[in-house]
Design a protein around this motif. Sequence first.
Motif, PDB file in Angstrom:
ATOM      1  N   ALA A  24       0.841  -1.199   0.000  1.00  0.00           N
ATOM      2  CA  ALA A  24       0.000   0.000   0.000  1.00  0.00           C
ATOM      3  C   ALA A  24       0.872   1.243   0.000  1.00  0.00           C
ATOM      4  CB  ALA A  24      -0.907  -0.005   1.231  1.00  0.00           C
ATOM      5  N   TYR A  25       0.492   2.198  -0.824  1.00  0.00           N
ATOM      6  CA  TYR A  25       1.167   3.492  -0.923  1.00  0.00           C
ATOM      7  C   TYR A  25       0.163   4.586  -0.562  1.00  0.00           C
ATOM      8  CZ  TYR A  25       4.626   0.875  -3.635  1.00  0.00           C
ATOM      9  OH  TYR A  25       5.561  -0.035  -4.047  1.00  0.00           O
ATOM     10  N   ALA A  26       0.654   5.697  -0.032  1.00  0.00           N
ATOM     11  CA  ALA A  26      -0.261   6.754   0.401  1.00  0.00           C
ATOM     12  C   ALA A  26       0.230   8.123  -0.027  1.00  0.00           C
ATOM     13  CB  ALA A  26      -0.433   6.715   1.918  1.00  0.00           C
ATOM     14  N   ALA A  27      -0.739   8.995  -0.308  1.00  0.00           N
ATOM     15  CA  ALA A  27      -0.456  10.391  -0.647  1.00  0.00           C
ATOM     16  C   ALA A  27      -1.388  11.279   0.160  1.00  0.00           C
ATOM     17  CB  ALA A  27      -0.664  10.630  -2.143  1.00  0.00           C
ATOM     18  N   LEU A  28      -0.808  12.232   0.876  1.00  0.00           N
ATOM     19  CA  LEU A  28      -1.595  13.164   1.682  1.00  0.00           C
ATOM     20  C   LEU A  28      -1.318  14.576   1.195  1.00  0.00           C
ATOM     21  CD1 LEU A  28      -2.083  13.019   5.531  1.00  0.00           C
ATOM     22  CD2 LEU A  28      -1.771  15.194   4.366  1.00  0.00           C
ATOM     23  N   ASP A  29      -2.388  15.306   0.928  1.00  0.00           N
ATOM     24  CA  ASP A  29      -2.284  16.676   0.423  1.00  0.00           C
ATOM     25  C   ASP A  29      -3.001  17.606   1.401  1.00  0.00           C
ATOM     26  OD1 ASP A  29      -2.313  19.074  -0.984  1.00  0.00           O
ATOM     27  OD2 ASP A  29      -3.866  18.438  -2.379  1.00  0.00           O
ATOM     28  N   LEU A  30      -2.224  18.422   2.114  1.00  0.00           N
ATOM     29  CA  LEU A  30      -2.793  19.399   3.037  1.00  0.00           C
ATOM     30  C   LEU A  30      -2.783  20.763   2.361  1.00  0.00           C
ATOM     31  CD1 LEU A  30      -3.908  20.234   5.773  1.00  0.00           C
ATOM     32  CD2 LEU A  30      -1.557  20.522   6.578  1.00  0.00           C
ATOM     33  N   GLY A  31      -3.961  21.197   1.955  1.00  0.00           N
ATOM     34  CA  GLY A  31      -4.087  22.470   1.267  1.00  0.00           C
ATOM     35  C   GLY A  31      -4.588  23.572   2.173  1.00  0.00           C
ATOM     36  N   THR A  32      -4.915  24.695   1.586  1.00  0.00           N
ATOM     37  CA  THR A  32      -5.392  25.842   2.337  1.00  0.00           C
ATOM     38  C   THR A  32      -6.794  25.610   2.880  1.00  0.00           C
ATOM     39  OG1 THR A  32      -4.050  27.304   0.969  1.00  0.00           O
ATOM     40  CG2 THR A  32      -5.850  28.324   2.182  1.00  0.00           C
ATOM     41  N   ASN A  33      -7.580  24.799   2.178  1.00  0.00           N
ATOM     42  CA  ASN A  33      -8.966  24.574   2.583  1.00  0.00           C
ATOM     43  C   ASN A  33      -9.260  23.131   2.962  1.00  0.00           C
ATOM     44  OD1 ASN A  33     -11.576  25.879   2.918  1.00  0.00           O
ATOM     45  ND2 ASN A  33     -12.299  24.616   1.224  1.00  0.00           N
ATOM     46  N   ASN A  34      -8.565  22.184   2.343  1.00  0.00           N
ATOM     47  CA  ASN A  34      -8.883  20.771   2.525  1.00  0.00           C
ATOM     48  C   ASN A  34      -7.679  19.945   2.954  1.00  0.00           C
ATOM     49  OD1 ASN A  34     -11.788  20.371   1.357  1.00  0.00           O
ATOM     50  ND2 ASN A  34     -10.746  21.695  -0.098  1.00  0.00           N
ATOM     51  N   CYS A  35      -7.979  18.853   3.637  1.00  0.00           N
ATOM     52  CA  CYS A  35      -6.991  17.820   3.945  1.00  0.00           C
ATOM     53  C   CYS A  35      -7.471  16.547   3.271  1.00  0.00           C
ATOM     54  CB  CYS A  35      -6.889  17.613   5.457  1.00  0.00           C
ATOM     55  SG  CYS A  35      -5.805  16.238   5.941  1.00  0.00           S
ATOM     56  N   ARG A  36      -6.652  15.996   2.357  1.00  0.00           N
ATOM     57  CA  ARG A  36      -7.081  14.842   1.568  1.00  0.00           C
ATOM     58  C   ARG A  36      -6.017  13.741   1.606  1.00  0.00           C
ATOM     59  NH1 ARG A  36      -8.301  19.171  -2.240  1.00  0.00           N
ATOM     60  NH2 ARG A  36     -10.541  19.461  -2.460  1.00  0.00           N
ATOM     61  N   LEU A  37      -6.484  12.514   1.707  1.00  0.00           N
ATOM     62  CA  LEU A  37      -5.599  11.352   1.754  1.00  0.00           C
ATOM     63  C   LEU A  37      -6.092  10.297   0.784  1.00  0.00           C
ATOM     64  CD1 LEU A  37      -3.361   9.581   3.250  1.00  0.00           C
ATOM     65  CD2 LEU A  37      -5.241   8.820   4.721  1.00  0.00           C
ATOM     66  N   LEU A  38      -5.154   9.667   0.067  1.00  0.00           N
ATOM     67  CA  LEU A  38      -5.445   8.494  -0.764  1.00  0.00           C
ATOM     68  C   LEU A  38      -4.474   7.394  -0.400  1.00  0.00           C
ATOM     69  CD1 LEU A  38      -6.120   9.517  -4.495  1.00  0.00           C
ATOM     70  CD2 LEU A  38      -7.752   8.679  -2.812  1.00  0.00           C
ATOM     71  N   ILE A  39      -4.989   6.182  -0.255  1.00  0.00           N
ATOM     72  CA  ILE A  39      -4.150   5.004  -0.059  1.00  0.00           C
ATOM     73  C   ILE A  39      -4.491   4.035  -1.176  1.00  0.00           C
ATOM     74  CG2 ILE A  39      -3.507   3.135   1.506  1.00  0.00           C
ATOM     75  CD1 ILE A  39      -4.427   4.870   3.832  1.00  0.00           C
ATOM     76  N   ALA A  40      -3.462   3.527  -1.858  1.00  0.00           N
ATOM     77  CA  ALA A  40      -3.713   2.714  -3.051  1.00  0.00           C
ATOM     78  C   ALA A  40      -2.684   1.604  -3.190  1.00  0.00           C
ATOM     79  CB  ALA A  40      -3.685   3.598  -4.294  1.00  0.00           C
TER      80      ALA A  40
END
Length: 409
Positions: A77-93
Amino acid sequence: MAAHAPPGREENDRKKRGKSSGKVADFRYKRPERSDKKERAKAKSSPASTAKRQSGKSSRGKNPPNTSPKWSNSRQAYAALDLGTNNCRLLIARPSGEHFTVIDAFSRVVKLGEGLAANGRLSDAAMERTLGALKVCAEKLRRRRVHLARSVATEACRRAENGPEFIARVREETGIALDIISAEEEARLAVLGCHILLDEGAGPAVIFDIGGGSTELVLIEPGGPVPRILDWMSVPFGVVSLTDSVRAPDGTADGRAARYAEMRRMVSDSFAPFARRIAPIGKQSERIRLLGTSGTVTTLASLHLELPHYDRKAVDGLIVPSEAMRAISEKLATMSRGERQLLPCIGDDRADLVVAGCAILESILDIWPAPKLGVADRGIREGILRGLIAADAMGEQHKADLQRSRVEA
């Protein structure tokens, strides 16, 4: 949970307060750096790691030298987390052929950049909201036994005076090592994550990402499996920062129109250098293409389709007439907040911010008047995942090649 040291720390520690742009020739995958020494030592001394090494010793040399598959970590499993100015988003794939399959995801509106335009700092309330979301992400990373992860923070942490302090606090409280990436890296990852959705054709293309605190525009050269970036620009206007930069309307139709016109002027002025550079390319080409990745374009696409609620499958990859998106933008700008709030796929969260997104989108259509607009519900996280998986596969292949060399020797 695996994390690696932030690449290009000196560059990432700079505060990006103004516009950024420049020519970029290299668009290759970059291998992620390894974790710090303490994390490697901890992992090496764990019981699971010790058992794995002992098992590896007992079976070494038994497999044929040329049976190592290209995707040897296809179940990892690999993961990408993007913490932006408005949103916090995570994908695990997990890898799936040349692509990947998402096995877990998380998204929450955290409004990290709330008040940043006025104060230059992340507020205590915004940081607490964000930490709550990141703790959920950390638990998902542990539960999914993520093999390799990259977590990035963008414009809010780039601009905030206390951004580095917040990053250190996140690491201490959640174990997540956030990398404050440059605007250039943000643009590169967005393109890598969504370029496959470009409308078919050979004409030059602009890919844009309207974020919460900034907007990135990228001119790419068509052809090849991975596009080459010819030019790019980042401006410190996203849906949050632009909304905060213009005085709220007085409640009248004229007041709303004046506010929207001011937003359009500010964004157009910021885009002007990029517009001058790409204008000759657009005029010389018989056909130009445009692709957007952001909540703005997916929301407007949902309204175009008259969806009763958001449907990613219907929106991601959709090609719509640019004039239809412009007409929706103009209509939303004239409506009151209450009227926008009642529209499907907007609701309370986007009722204020969508107007700024419309102003940015219309300004992009002014400088790159493609007849059609591609819509992408993917971007930085998908770009990170593709980079991680490809780099890890290259590393595994290199190890296999070395092992074969030793066996043959």
